[in-house]
Enzyme design. Structure first.
Site, PDB file in Angstrom:
ATOM      1  CE  LYS A   1      -2.946   0.343   3.605  1.00 21.92           C
ATOM      2  NZ  LYS A   1      -3.153   1.584   4.188  1.00 21.92           N
TER       3      LYS A   1
ATOM      4  N   GLY B   1      -4.936   7.605   5.401  1.00 22.17           N
ATOM      5  CA  GLY B   1      -4.079   9.021   6.163  1.00 22.17           C
ATOM      6  C   GLY B   1      -2.874   9.066   5.170  1.00 22.17           C
TER       7      GLY B   1
ATOM      8  NE  ARG C   1       6.253   6.735   0.844  1.00 20.77           N
ATOM      9  CZ  ARG C   1       5.440   6.434   1.794  1.00 20.77           C
ATOM     10  NH1 ARG C   1       4.413   5.687   1.593  1.00 20.77           N
ATOM     11  NH2 ARG C   1       5.650   6.858   2.910  1.00 20.77           N
TER      12      ARG C   1
ATOM     13  CG  ASP D   1       0.899   0.210   9.550  1.00 21.27           C
ATOM     14  OD1 ASP D   1       0.656   0.765  10.234  1.00 21.27           O
ATOM     15  OD2 ASP D   1       1.133   0.484   8.232  1.00 21.27           O
TER      16      ASP D   1
ATOM     17  NE  ARG E   1      -2.501  -1.957   8.375  1.00 22.40           N
ATOM     18  CZ  ARG E   1      -2.325  -2.400   7.063  1.00 22.40           C
ATOM     19  NH1 ARG E   1      -2.292  -3.827   6.820  1.00 22.40           N
ATOM     20  NH2 ARG E   1      -1.963  -1.641   6.180  1.00 22.40           N
TER      21      ARG E   1
HETATM   22  C1  S3P Z   1       2.708   4.544   6.380  1.00 23.98           C
HETATM   23  C2  S3P Z   1       3.322   5.187   7.626  1.00 23.98           C
HETATM   24  C3  S3P Z   1       2.799   4.825   8.880  1.00 23.98           C
HETATM   25  C4  S3P Z   1       1.781   3.779   8.761  1.00 23.98           C
HETATM   26  C5  S3P Z   1       0.847   3.703   7.542  1.00 23.98           C
HETATM   27  C6  S3P Z   1       1.689   3.845   6.228  1.00 23.98           C
HETATM   28  C7  S3P Z   1       3.299   5.225   5.015  1.00 23.98           C
HETATM   29  O1  S3P Z   1       2.112   5.729   9.447  1.00 23.98           O
HETATM   30  O2  S3P Z   1       1.040   3.375   9.918  1.00 23.98           O
HETATM   31  O3  S3P Z   1      -0.058   2.747   7.533  1.00 23.98           O
HETATM   32  O4  S3P Z   1       2.800   4.719   3.959  1.00 23.98           O
HETATM   33  O5  S3P Z   1       4.285   6.366   5.135  1.00 23.98           O
HETATM   34  P1  S3P Z   1       3.024   7.023  10.166  1.00 23.98           P
HETATM   35  O6  S3P Z   1       3.965   7.392   9.605  1.00 23.98           O
HETATM   36  O7  S3P Z   1       1.925   7.858  10.842  1.00 23.98           O
HETATM   37  O8  S3P Z   1       3.547   6.054  11.478  1.00 23.98           O
END
Ligand code: S3P
Length: 433
Positions: A22, A95, A27, A315, A387
């Protein structure tokens, strides 16, 4: 509202291949959009989170085609080539999409607004807005949360930013803003976090240098289009790795998994518990290491999780908590307060689910203490956290009765096809509308 019904099963056996990563899929689309030329992506995760990024990229005027399963072609518009979207950009449950786009959109000539689903609208965004403002961006949040409003036309300058939290999303957002800033941008990490942004920017020809605990980006003239092969998502493999540890009948193999060391803390945590895990058939997908993960049945014992491993497994804690419930003795996780601001409060939601299944645990402000023991059947509420839902499905391998799991639709954000794949491995899982 969809839910799972998972009956106790005899155990899992065989092998699986999990969908694409993911983090890397998000990216690949974003960097491809900023590049000059056409970027080809294969192994792309066709989950809702990455499809939200794909839609957002298209709304910014970037040509995106999907010529076949897992394949995406992105006609990059160059660093200054985005056009203004016609309305708010909806990041869904993602997020990563929201935070990385904050970095990208801060340096655009047009205004933008970022929104998301109910879970994302509750998540903290000031951790990204603050350093971006220090770079010159004009960003507003609502009480620290989305909607995020970004005013166009700001001119950005590079900064040296010492992150108060270990977050790859914050690091990435600052570096992406740095692509169009005056001068170098440096991010200092309090602990190692996933480095996909650094690796992939280098693939697109950007000068990014990492040394102990910090990373510096020099603003490039342009990004060169690239070919990105996305490895299997370690975070999706994690459910099968834990399943094989607690319910394996024979060696179990997860094939083609990304094993970037900034992601594989779970393997170390399980090894400390006594799990028998091996990485074999090492290879690489461009800048990312890949291997097959072999798991043999072995008894687990409770452990104290070393603080250094927490961001490397951030995660994977929902799945790890299930492994802990199946271990002999007590497991203690601390220093993991970040779990409270994920897709759900994963400390509270996992603790409630474990309690509903008769697993003794104690909630701590920054972690969880779990007493390994028998798992009963029962009903758990995943609170829409993908999850959490998949972790309790795995718990069925040790449960004495069926487990009902509520609010499971968001599994499609990260792991389309989970139910079918889990069933093929031996889980007695059914999805009900
Ligand atoms: C991610 C970074 C992590 C992770 C998220 C994906 C990423 O979050 O928990 O599922 O792709 O950069 P944080 O950077 O907020 O810890």
């Amino acid at each position: 509202m969809s839910r799972y019904l998972v009956a106790p099963a005899a155990g899992i056996a065989g092998e699986v291949t999990v969908p694409g990563d993911k983090s890397i899929s998000h990216r690949a689309l974003m960097f491809g959009a900023l590049a000059s030329g056409t970027t080809q992506v294969s192994g792309f995760l066709e989950g809702e989170d990455c499809l939200a990024t794909l839609k957002a990229v298209a709304s910014l005027g970037v040509g995106v085609r999907r010529p076949g399963p897992g394949r995406v072609e992105v006609d990059g518009v160059g660093l200054g080539g985005f056009s203004a979207p016609s309305g708010p950009l909806d990041m869904g449950n993602a997020g990563t999409a929201m935070r990385l786009f904050m970095g990208l959109l801060s340096a655009q000539p047009f205004d933008s607004v970022l929104v998301g689903d109910e879970s994302l609208m509750r998540r903290p965004m000031e951790r990204v807005a603050k350093p971006l403002r220090a770079m010159g961006a004009r960003i507003e949040t609502r009480d620290g949360r989305p909607p995020v409003r970004i005013a166009g036309g700001a001119s950005l300058h590079g900064i040296r930013y010492e992150m108060p939290v270990a977050s790859a999303q914050v690091k990435s957002a600052v570096l992406l803003a740095g692509l169009r800033s005056e001068g170098d941008t440096t991010v200092v990490e309090p602990a190692v976090t996933r480095d996909h942004t650094e690796r992939m920017l280098q693939t697109f020809g950007v000068e990014v240098t990492a040394r102990a605990g910090e990373v510096t980006l020099r603003p490039p003239q342009r990004l060169e289009a690239a070919q990105i092969i996305v490895p299997g998502d370690f975070s999706s493999a994690a459910f099968f790795i834990v399943a094989a540890c607690i319910g394996g009948r024979a060696p179990f193999v997860v094939r083609g998994v990304g094993v970037n060391p900034t992601r594989t803390g779970l393997l170390e945590m399980l090894a400390l518990m006594g799990a028998d895990l091996r990485l074999v058939n090492h290879r690489s997908c461009g800048a990312e290491p890949v291997a097959d993960v072999e798991v043999r049945p072995a008894p687990l014992r409770g452990v104290r999780v070393p603080a250094r491993l927490v961001p490397l497994a951030i995660d994977e804690f929902p799945a790890f908590f299930v492994a802990a419930a199946c271990a002999d003795g007590e497991t203690l996780v601390t220093g993991a307060e970040e779990l409270r601001v994920k897709e759900s409060d994963r400390i509270a939601v996992m603790a409630q689910g474990l309690t509903a299944l008769g697993v003794r645990n104690e909630v701590l402000p920054d972690g969880l203490r779990i007493e390994g023991g028998p798992i009963a059947g029962g009903t758990v509420d995943s609170r829409g956290d993908h999850r959490v839902a998949m972790s309790f499905a795995v718990a069925s391998l040790r449960a004495s009765g069926p487990i009902g799991i509520l609010d499971t639709a968001n599994v499609a954000t990260s792991f389309p096809g989970f139910v079918e794949l889990a069933r093929s491995a031996g889980l007695a899982i059914e999805e009900r509308a």
